[in-house]
Design an enzyme around this catalytic site. Sequence first.
Site, mmCIF file in Angstrom:
data_model
loop_
_atom_site.group_PDB
_atom_site.id
_atom_site.type_symbol
_atom_site.label_atom_id
_atom_site.label_comp_id
_atom_site.label_asym_id
_atom_site.label_seq_id
_atom_site.Cartn_x
_atom_site.Cartn_y
_atom_site.Cartn_z
ATOM 1 N N ASP A 250 1.971 -6.431 -6.770
ATOM 2 C CA ASP A 250 0.511 -6.569 -6.723
ATOM 3 C C ASP A 250 0.099 -7.943 -7.254
ATOM 4 O O ASP A 250 -0.769 -8.610 -6.689
ATOM 5 C CB ASP A 250 -0.116 -5.443 -7.574
ATOM 6 N N HIS B 295 -3.754 -7.962 0.785
ATOM 7 C CA HIS B 295 -4.303 -6.630 0.527
ATOM 8 C C HIS B 295 -4.825 -5.969 1.806
ATOM 9 O O HIS B 295 -4.794 -4.744 1.926
ATOM 10 C CB HIS B 295 -5.387 -6.680 -0.546
ATOM 11 N N HIS C 248 -1.865 -4.445 3.357
ATOM 12 C CA HIS C 248 -1.600 -3.198 2.615
ATOM 13 C C HIS C 248 -2.501 -2.078 3.125
ATOM 14 O O HIS C 248 -2.032 -0.977 3.426
ATOM 15 C CB HIS C 248 -1.853 -3.401 1.116
ATOM 16 N N HIS D 152 1.313 1.045 -4.275
ATOM 17 C CA HIS D 152 0.377 -0.006 -3.860
ATOM 18 C C HIS D 152 1.051 -1.392 -3.864
ATOM 19 O O HIS D 152 1.056 -2.095 -2.856
ATOM 20 C CB HIS D 152 -0.826 0.025 -4.813
HETATM 21 ZN ZN LIG Z 1 -3.898 -4.715 -5.623
#
Ligand SMILES: [Zn+2]
Length: 367
Positions: free
Chosen positions: A171, A254, A257, A271
């Site tokens: 992340d 992101h 993602h 995540h």
């Molecule tokens: Zn994140």
Amino acid sequence: MDRIIQSPGKYIQGAGVLARIGDYLKPLADRYLVLGDDFVLGLVQEKVKASCSAAGLSLEVASFKGECSQNEIARLRALAEKAGCSAVLGIGGGKTLDTAKALAHYMNIPVVVAPTIASTDAPCSALSVIYTDSGEFESYLLLPSNPNRVIVDTEIVAGAPARLLAAGIGDALATWFEARACARSGATTMAGGECTRAALALAELCYNTLMEEGEKAMIAARQHVVTEALEKVVEANTFLSGVGFESGGLAAAHAVHNGLTAIPDAHHYFHGEKVAFGTLVQLILENAPLEELDDVAALCHTVGLPITLAELDITQDVAAKMRIVAQAACAEGETIHNMPGGVTVDKVYAAIMVADEYGQRLLDQWS
Ligand SMILES: [Zn+2]
């Protein structure tokens, strides 16, 4: 556009800091609602109680039921009001902390969060994700301010499964590249303004810290011990990435993602694991130098983050599925539109397929 940076009121990190938490809570309020799930409470409750009573604070301990839902927040609010609490302390993972933040916001009282894992950069942010009681996504609750205090006990973080720290590295790895893209395009960040030089510097420091300390920190995490490298990476995952993403902005990593959540295959990955692959896709999308790609991929592989679709368990009907992922990543309002020069579904699809092939070639080389 105005330049804006926002952050928690105070960030405190150290081995065994929960045993000293009373001193950090005292300036804000003298009666706290303490929220944690049963596992976390079992782990830290006695320590926190002893420190708070030594500091002259009183506590009402509440067991978190597992979902950051409107019903759970209402239940806790009734409890906190009945007990006369004038601040909230949330201890645990993302959902516990989001609930504590939302609860304190609705009650208009201070909030302190104490993450027990370093798997995402969410603790420092002014955001809670609200779910239904059965765990489906409901809405984002944008809070007017960040938590008053963020307190991270690295002894507790080191005790958690090492894979969680790796996910946090994934992340945090995206933060610099996404902030850099936003700075280049002049995009509006999550803080609602243009990126400051301060936020950009924190994001870059985050990346450099992971590059220098990531591998060493993972060794410590696997041994469940605290080292200087682990301290630095926990700070990068939690604070540098937290302020970096919120005030530096999000971009393609992101969004990819989020696109990956449109197919069921990779649901069981964390995540940060999906964001890591999204970072490689963003680098392809911006045609970053090969050296940069190699550095990012090597770190991912070293700490156990996926660099191919197969490593995310996406092996069947890949082309068709990646069309869906690219489409979802480019949905209206997605942060991918912060990329300089704009993107198209075709470009994103191409970048995903190239990132996957690139990762596969590296894995072949290394095997
Ligand atoms: Zn994140």
